[in-house]
Design a protein around this motif. Structure first.
Motif, PDB file in Angstrom:
ATOM      1  N   ALA A 519      20.346  17.739  71.675  1.00 48.02           N
ATOM      2  CA  ALA A 519      19.728  16.713  70.983  1.00 48.02           C
ATOM      3  C   ALA A 519      20.242  16.813  69.351  1.00 48.02           C
ATOM      4  O   ALA A 519      20.462  15.778  68.931  1.00 48.02           O
ATOM      5  CB  ALA A 519      18.142  17.248  70.864  1.00 48.02           C
ATOM      6  N   LYS A 520      20.352  18.001  68.879  1.00 43.19           N
ATOM      7  CA  LYS A 520      21.005  17.981  67.618  1.00 43.19           C
ATOM      8  C   LYS A 520      22.387  17.420  67.361  1.00 43.19           C
ATOM      9  O   LYS A 520      22.791  16.935  66.480  1.00 43.19           O
ATOM     10  CB  LYS A 520      20.947  19.669  67.016  1.00 43.19           C
ATOM     11  CG  LYS A 520      19.801  20.148  66.927  1.00 43.19           C
ATOM     12  CD  LYS A 520      19.935  21.645  66.394  1.00 43.19           C
ATOM     13  CE  LYS A 520      18.589  22.427  66.236  1.00 43.19           C
ATOM     14  NZ  LYS A 520      18.761  23.724  65.834  1.00 43.19           N
ATOM     15  N   SER A 521      23.105  17.590  68.415  1.00 45.70           N
ATOM     16  CA  SER A 521      24.516  17.198  68.386  1.00 45.70           C
ATOM     17  C   SER A 521      24.569  15.511  68.484  1.00 45.70           C
ATOM     18  O   SER A 521      25.331  15.046  67.798  1.00 45.70           O
ATOM     19  CB  SER A 521      25.399  17.572  69.570  1.00 45.70           C
ATOM     20  OG  SER A 521      26.755  17.043  69.785  1.00 45.70           O
ATOM     21  N   ASP A 522      23.597  15.190  69.449  1.00 44.83           N
ATOM     22  CA  ASP A 522      23.518  13.534  69.513  1.00 44.83           C
ATOM     23  C   ASP A 522      22.792  12.777  68.352  1.00 44.83           C
ATOM     24  O   ASP A 522      23.556  11.793  67.790  1.00 44.83           O
ATOM     25  CB  ASP A 522      22.525  13.205  70.535  1.00 44.83           C
ATOM     26  CG  ASP A 522      23.222  13.755  72.060  1.00 44.83           C
ATOM     27  OD1 ASP A 522      24.204  14.058  72.117  1.00 44.83           O
ATOM     28  OD2 ASP A 522      22.142  13.749  72.895  1.00 44.83           O
ATOM     29  N   LEU A 523      21.897  13.303  67.602  1.00 44.63           N
ATOM     30  CA  LEU A 523      21.397  13.039  66.201  1.00 44.63           C
ATOM     31  C   LEU A 523      22.690  13.056  65.350  1.00 44.63           C
ATOM     32  O   LEU A 523      22.852  12.094  64.475  1.00 44.63           O
ATOM     33  CB  LEU A 523      20.267  13.719  65.935  1.00 44.63           C
ATOM     34  CG  LEU A 523      19.172  13.563  66.942  1.00 44.63           C
ATOM     35  CD1 LEU A 523      17.800  14.506  66.314  1.00 44.63           C
ATOM     36  CD2 LEU A 523      18.839  12.097  67.109  1.00 44.63           C
ATOM     37  N   ALA A 524      23.353  13.896  65.191  1.00 48.15           N
ATOM     38  CA  ALA A 524      24.146  14.348  64.157  1.00 48.15           C
ATOM     39  C   ALA A 524      25.404  13.336  64.279  1.00 48.15           C
ATOM     40  O   ALA A 524      26.014  12.783  63.218  1.00 48.15           O
ATOM     41  CB  ALA A 524      24.928  15.851  63.883  1.00 48.15           C
ATOM     42  N   ARG A 525      25.728  12.763  65.681  1.00 51.91           N
ATOM     43  CA  ARG A 525      26.789  11.940  65.591  1.00 51.91           C
ATOM     44  C   ARG A 525      26.470  10.665  65.215  1.00 51.91           C
ATOM     45  O   ARG A 525      27.270   9.995  64.820  1.00 51.91           O
ATOM     46  CB  ARG A 525      27.043  11.845  67.471  1.00 51.91           C
ATOM     47  CG  ARG A 525      28.216  11.106  67.679  1.00 51.91           C
ATOM     48  CD  ARG A 525      28.544  11.052  68.890  1.00 51.91           C
ATOM     49  NE  ARG A 525      27.653  11.199  70.243  1.00 51.91           N
ATOM     50  CZ  ARG A 525      27.154  12.316  70.791  1.00 51.91           C
ATOM     51  NH1 ARG A 525      27.505  13.515  70.507  1.00 51.91           N
ATOM     52  NH2 ARG A 525      26.039  11.955  71.411  1.00 51.91           N
ATOM     53  N   VAL A 526      25.264  10.298  65.121  1.00 52.73           N
ATOM     54  CA  VAL A 526      24.703   8.867  64.595  1.00 52.73           C
ATOM     55  C   VAL A 526      24.198   8.924  63.251  1.00 52.73           C
ATOM     56  O   VAL A 526      23.204   8.150  62.873  1.00 52.73           O
ATOM     57  CB  VAL A 526      23.798   8.353  65.813  1.00 52.73           C
ATOM     58  CG1 VAL A 526      24.289   7.745  66.789  1.00 52.73           C
ATOM     59  CG2 VAL A 526      22.501   9.019  65.976  1.00 52.73           C
ATOM     60  N   LYS A 527      24.497  10.115  62.635  1.00 56.36           N
ATOM     61  CA  LYS A 527      24.023  10.557  61.063  1.00 56.36           C
ATOM     62  C   LYS A 527      22.411  10.294  61.109  1.00 56.36           C
ATOM     63  O   LYS A 527      21.918   9.689  59.866  1.00 56.36           O
ATOM     64  CB  LYS A 527      24.691   9.389  60.118  1.00 56.36           C
ATOM     65  CG  LYS A 527      26.213   9.775  60.334  1.00 56.36           C
ATOM     66  CD  LYS A 527      27.058   8.489  59.251  1.00 56.36           C
ATOM     67  CE  LYS A 527      28.343   8.786  59.526  1.00 56.36           C
ATOM     68  NZ  LYS A 527      29.114   7.879  58.444  1.00 56.36           N
ATOM     69  N   ILE A 528      21.732  10.952  61.918  1.00 54.57           N
ATOM     70  CA  ILE A 528      20.245  11.174  61.762  1.00 54.57           C
ATOM     71  C   ILE A 528      20.089  12.370  61.326  1.00 54.57           C
ATOM     72  O   ILE A 528      20.615  13.581  62.232  1.00 54.57           O
ATOM     73  CB  ILE A 528      19.650  10.840  63.137  1.00 54.57           C
ATOM     74  CG1 ILE A 528      19.839   9.132  63.331  1.00 54.57           C
ATOM     75  CG2 ILE A 528      18.137  10.774  62.983  1.00 54.57           C
ATOM     76  CD1 ILE A 528      18.936   8.723  64.591  1.00 54.57           C
ATOM     77  N   GLN A 529      19.435  12.899  60.463  1.00 56.83           N
ATOM     78  CA  GLN A 529      18.980  14.176  59.974  1.00 56.83           C
ATOM     79  C   GLN A 529      17.880  14.683  60.875  1.00 56.83           C
ATOM     80  O   GLN A 529      17.119  14.029  61.207  1.00 56.83           O
ATOM     81  CB  GLN A 529      18.705  14.195  58.602  1.00 56.83           C
ATOM     82  CG  GLN A 529      19.728  13.706  57.641  1.00 56.83           C
ATOM     83  CD  GLN A 529      19.088  13.733  56.251  1.00 56.83           C
ATOM     84  OE1 GLN A 529      18.292  14.525  55.856  1.00 56.83           O
ATOM     85  NE2 GLN A 529      20.051  12.872  55.242  1.00 56.83           N
ATOM     86  N   LEU A 530      18.086  16.020  61.225  1.00 52.02           N
ATOM     87  CA  LEU A 530      17.128  16.659  62.009  1.00 52.02           C
ATOM     88  C   LEU A 530      15.886  17.184  61.155  1.00 52.02           C
ATOM     89  O   LEU A 530      16.322  17.778  59.938  1.00 52.02           O
ATOM     90  CB  LEU A 530      17.767  17.918  62.913  1.00 52.02           C
ATOM     91  CG  LEU A 530      16.585  18.491  63.681  1.00 52.02           C
ATOM     92  CD1 LEU A 530      16.002  17.617  64.687  1.00 52.02           C
ATOM     93  CD2 LEU A 530      17.501  19.861  64.350  1.00 52.02           C
ATOM     94  N   GLY A 531      14.718  16.704  61.361  1.00 51.43           N
ATOM     95  CA  GLY A 531      13.586  17.154  60.326  1.00 51.43           C
ATOM     96  C   GLY A 531      13.040  18.220  61.062  1.00 51.43           C
ATOM     97  O   GLY A 531      13.416  19.298  61.470  1.00 51.43           O
ATOM     98  N   LYS A 532      11.656  18.292  61.212  1.00 51.29           N
ATOM     99  CA  LYS A 532      10.847  19.378  61.576  1.00 51.29           C
ATOM    100  C   LYS A 532      11.007  19.590  63.323  1.00 51.29           C
ATOM    101  O   LYS A 532      10.869  18.655  63.866  1.00 51.29           O
ATOM    102  CB  LYS A 532       9.351  19.319  61.145  1.00 51.29           C
ATOM    103  CG  LYS A 532       8.588  20.498  61.800  1.00 51.29           C
ATOM    104  CD  LYS A 532       6.974  20.320  61.227  1.00 51.29           C
ATOM    105  CE  LYS A 532       6.493  18.896  61.576  1.00 51.29           C
ATOM    106  NZ  LYS A 532       4.931  18.722  61.193  1.00 51.29           N
TER     107      LYS A 532
END
Length: 628
Positions: A519-532
Motif C-alpha cells: 500500500a505504501k508503494s502504491d501511494l508513493a507512486r501517485v505522490k500521496i503521503q502516508l499519514g497515520k
C-alpha cells in the motif's frame, strides 16, 4: 418556518395575508397550543407600525394566522433594488421599526428575529420611491419564540437569522428587549452600507463572529457618513447587552435625536447666510432749518444716513476780485510754523505722538497680537484638545491620513506648525493618523484569474498565481488565497492566488486488502503521503489494509495525506481438548469457535491436530481422527 398566501376574506370582502406553518415545525403535539397562545399575545399588540393579526386557526393540523395584507415590498426587496439607503431614509424607516418593536416590549413581548424580511414598506400614494414618508410595518412577532420552544424539546438549536443574531442568543440562548435592539442595529448597518457586517461559509461561523468581534463603523464602507450615525450603530450593537439602549423605546429616542441633528446640519448648509445684526448710533432729530442750513443738517448725520440735499442758494451780486495773500501754499505754512516757537513745539509733539501711535499699532498688528503655537504632534486626540483648550485655543480636525510611524488616533500634523504664529484664541487644525495603511485580502474565490487580478490591483495588492488541481473548481478559476480572505496586509504585499487546473487525472488507488508495504508503494507512486497507520482488530491477516481515509477514485490533490488502518491479525484461542468425545459433538464445539474441522473415521475422537492448548485462530483447519 411558514408559507404566506394572499387570500380573500369573503365576509368582509378584503384581501388578507394567510400564513400557515410548515408541517416540519408542528410535529410536537404541544406546538399547536403553544402557537395559539403566542397568536393571542400578538393579536393584542395593536400599533400602526405592527402587522395586525385578525384570526388564527388550524388546517389539517397545521396552525395558521390571518394577518393584515400590506401592499408594497419587504425591506429586503427594497435593499435588493436600491443596494443601500441615504441616512435620512434609513433613519426614517428605523424610527417606525423601533416604534413597533417598542410597543411589543411594553407588552412584554420580544421579537427575537428582527431582519429586513420581517419589515414591510407600504407603497406611498404619491411616490413609490419616497421612503421617508412611507409607512413601515413589522411582522412575525413571537413566531420565532413559539417555534424555538418546540425545537428545544426535540434537542434542536435556537431559531434565529445568523446575520442579525445577538451574541447572548448564541452563547446562552437568552433573549430580552436588548436582543431586538442589537438586531435593529444590524439592520440599520445594512441599510446604510448595503451589506451585513459579517460573512462566512458556514452559518455557525457568522454567529460566533457576533460574539467575538465588534460591529465596524458604517463609515468604513461608506465614507462621508456623519459621525452620529457611527456612534448610533456602535451603541446599538455592543456585544455586552448592558452597553446597549435598554429597549426599543430608548433606541427610538436616540434615533430621533440623530435624525434631528443630521436634518439641522443639512438645513444650515442649504440656508443662505444672512447679514449680521449690528448696533447703530442713534440720530438725534434736528429742527427743520432754512434751506441755507440743509447742508449743515446733512453733515450732522452719520455717513450711512445722510440724505442728498440741495445746494444752498447762491447770493446774487457783484463778484469782487481778491488778491492772493503773500506766503501761500506749503512754503507759507512752514514759514508761519517757524515764525512762532510755540506752534513749532506743538507740531513737533504732534508728529512724535503720531509716530509713536504708528509704531505701537504696527507692532500690535504685525507681532504683538500673535503668540506661539503649542506642539500637539504625537498627542492623542483627547490630549491635544485638552492642551489646546488649556492654552486658550480652539481645535478642528482635518481628514485623517495613513502613516507608518505615528500610531492611529495620534496627531500627525498641525496647522499652524509648532512654534508658528497664531492669534490668541485662534484655531489649530489637526490631522490625525490612521496608522499604517492596511487592506483586507478580498474574497476572490470562484473568480477567473484576470478578474481576481483586477480586484487585487484595486486594493494595491500583488497577486502571484499558483496552479493546483481541484475537483470542485473549474480550470482557470480561483480556489483560495494565502494569506486567507480577510487577513490584514500592507499595500504592495504579495498574495499567493491558487488557481484551479481542474480535476487531477491521477486517481486515488484502492489499497484495501493489500499488505501495508505494498500500500505504501502504491501511494508513493501517485505522490500521496502516508499519514497515520493504525492497527485494529480484524479477522484479516496481520498487516493487511482494512480501511483507507480517502476513497479510491477521487482525484489526487497536491499534498494529499492518507491514513490507513491495518489488521492486527485474527485473535488466537487455545485449542480445546476433544479426544474421547463423540465425533459429532467435537465437530460442533470446534466449528462454534470458528475453526474448520477436517474429520476422518467415525465414533469417538482418538487423535487431534493441533494438540490441546496449542494457539489457533478462527478459520484455521484442525484435524480429527475417530474410530470405535
Amino acid at each position: 418556518m411558514a408559507t404566506v398566501y394572499t387570500a380573500l376574506d369573503e365576509r368582509l370582502e378584503r384581501t388578507v395575508a394567510l400564513k400557515i406553518i410548515h408541517p416540519a415545525q408542528s410535529r410536537d403535539p404541544h406546538f399547536v397550543d403553544r402557537f395559539t397562545d403566542e397568536a393571542k399575545t400578538i393579536a393584542r399588540l395593536t400599533h400602526p407600525n405592527v402587522v395586525a393579526v385578525y384570526d388564527q386557526g388550524t388546517h389539517h393540523g397545521l396552525p395558521y394566522l390571518i394577518m393584515e395584507y400590506v401592499r408594497g415590498a419587504t425591506l429586503r426587496e427594497v435593499l435588493a433594488e436600491r443596494r443601500r439607503l441615504q441616512p435620512q431614509e434609513a433613519l426614517a424607516i428605523m424610527e417606525q421599526m423601533l416604534a413597533a418593536i417598542a410597543a411589543a416590549h411594553r407588552s412584554g413581548l420580544v421579537h427575537r428575529d428582527v431582519k429586513p424580511e420581517n419589515v414591510l414598506v407600504a407603497e406611498s400614494p404619491g411616490d413609490q420611491h419616497n421612503l421617508i414618508d412611507g409607512v413601515v410595518k413589522v411582522a412575525d412577532f413571537g413566531l420565532a419564540r413559539a417555534v424555538e420552544a418546540s425545537a428545544d424539546e426535540t434537542g434542536s438549536h435556537l431559531m434565529a437569522t445568523v446575520a442579525y443574531v445577538a451574541p447572548e442568543l448564541v452563547t446562552d440562548g437568552h433573549a430580552d428587549p436588548r436582543t431586538d435592539v442589537y438586531s435593529s442595529g444590524i439592520v440599520l448597518f445594512e441599510m446604510l452600507t448595503g451589506r451585513v457586517p459579517y460573512e462566512a461559509d458556514r452559518p455557525v461561523e457568522v454567529a460566533w463572529q457576533h460574539v467575538d468581534r465588534d460591529v465596524p463603523f458604517p463609515s468604513r464602507y461608506v465614507p462621508g457618513l456623519p459621525p452620529q450615525i457611527d456612534d448610533l450603530v456602535a451603541r446599538a450593537t455592543r456585544r455586552d447587552p448592558g452597553g446597549r439602549p435598554t429597549d426599543a423605546g430608548a433606541m427610538l429616542a436616540e434615533v430621533q435625536a440623530v435624525r434631528e441633528d443630521i436634518g439641522t446640519a443639512m438645513n444650515n448648509r442649504a440656508r443662505p447666510v444672512a447679514p449680521p445684526t449690528v448696533v447703530v448710533p442713534r440720530v438725534e432729530s434736528v429742527p427743520r432749518m432754512e434751506p441755507t442750513s440743509q447742508m449743515y443738517q446733512a453733515t450732522r448725520r452719520p455717513s450711512w444716513a445722510r440724505l442728498p440735499a440741495s445746494a444752498p442758494p447762491q447770493a446774487v451780486g457783484r463778484r469782487h476780485r481778491t488778491e492772493p495773500e503773500p506766503g501761500g501754499g506749503m512754503a507759507g505754512v512752514l514759514e508761519r510754523i517757524n515764525a512762532n516757537p510755540r506752534t513749532r513745539l506743538a507740531v513737533i509733539a504732534a508728529l512724535l505722538t503720531f509716530g509713536l501711535l504708528v509704531a505701537v499699532g504696527g507692532y500690535w498688528f504685525g507681532v504683538g497680537r500673535y503668540t506661539d503655537t503649542p506642539d500637539l504632534t504625537t498627542k492623542t486626540k483627547e490630549q491635544a484638545a485638552h492642551l489646546a483648550s488649556t492654552a486658550g485655543f480652539k481645535v478642528k480636525f482635518a481628514d485623517p491620513k495613513f502613516d507608518t510611524k505615528i500610531p492611529k488616533d495620534q496627531v500627525l500634523s498641525q496647522d499652524p506648525p509648532p512654534g508658528g504664529r497664531i492669534l490668541d484664541g485662534g484655531t489649530i487644525t489637526l490631522t490625525l493618523s490612521l496608522g499604517p495603511e492596511v487592506y483586507k485580502v478580498p474574497d476572490i474565490a470562484g473568480k477567473v484569474w484576470d478578474l481576481a487580478q483586477v480586484d487585487l490591483q484595486a486594493m494595491n495588492l500583488v497577486g502571484n498565481r499558483a496552479d493546483k488541481f481541484d475537483d470542485a473548481v473549474p480550470a482557470g478559476y480561483v480556489v483560495s488565497t494565502d494569506p486567507p480572505v480577510g487577513t490584514q496586509v500592507k499595500p504592495g504585499q504579495a498574495i499567493t492566488v491558487f488557481v484551479s487546473k481542474g480535476p487531477n487525472p491521477v486517481k486515488v488507488p484502492l489499497v484495501v486488502g493489500k499488505q501495508v508495504e505494498q500500500a505504501k508503494s502504491d501511494l508513493a507512486r501517485v505522490k500521496i503521503q502516508l499519514g497515520k497507520v493504525e492497527e485494529v482488530d480484524s479477522d484479516k491477516p496481520k498487516g493487511e489494509v482494512v480501511a483507507q481515509s480517502i476513497g479510491d477514485g477521487n482525484s489526487v490533490t497536491d499534498g494529499m495525506v492518507m491514513d490507513l488502518q491495518i489488521s492486527k491479525g485474527p485473535a488466537q484461542i487455545p485449542m480445546p481438548e476433544v479426544r474421547g468425545m463423540p465425533l459429532d459433538q467435537a465437530r460442533a464445539q470446534l466449528e462454534g469457535l470458528g475453526l474448520v474441522v477436517d474429520a476422518q473415521g467415525f465414533g469417538t475422537v482418538r487423535q487431534q491436530n493441533p494438540q490441546p492448548n496449542t494457539p489457533v485462530v478462527p478459520g484455521q483447519h484442525v484435524s480429527l481422527f475417530a474410530f470405535l
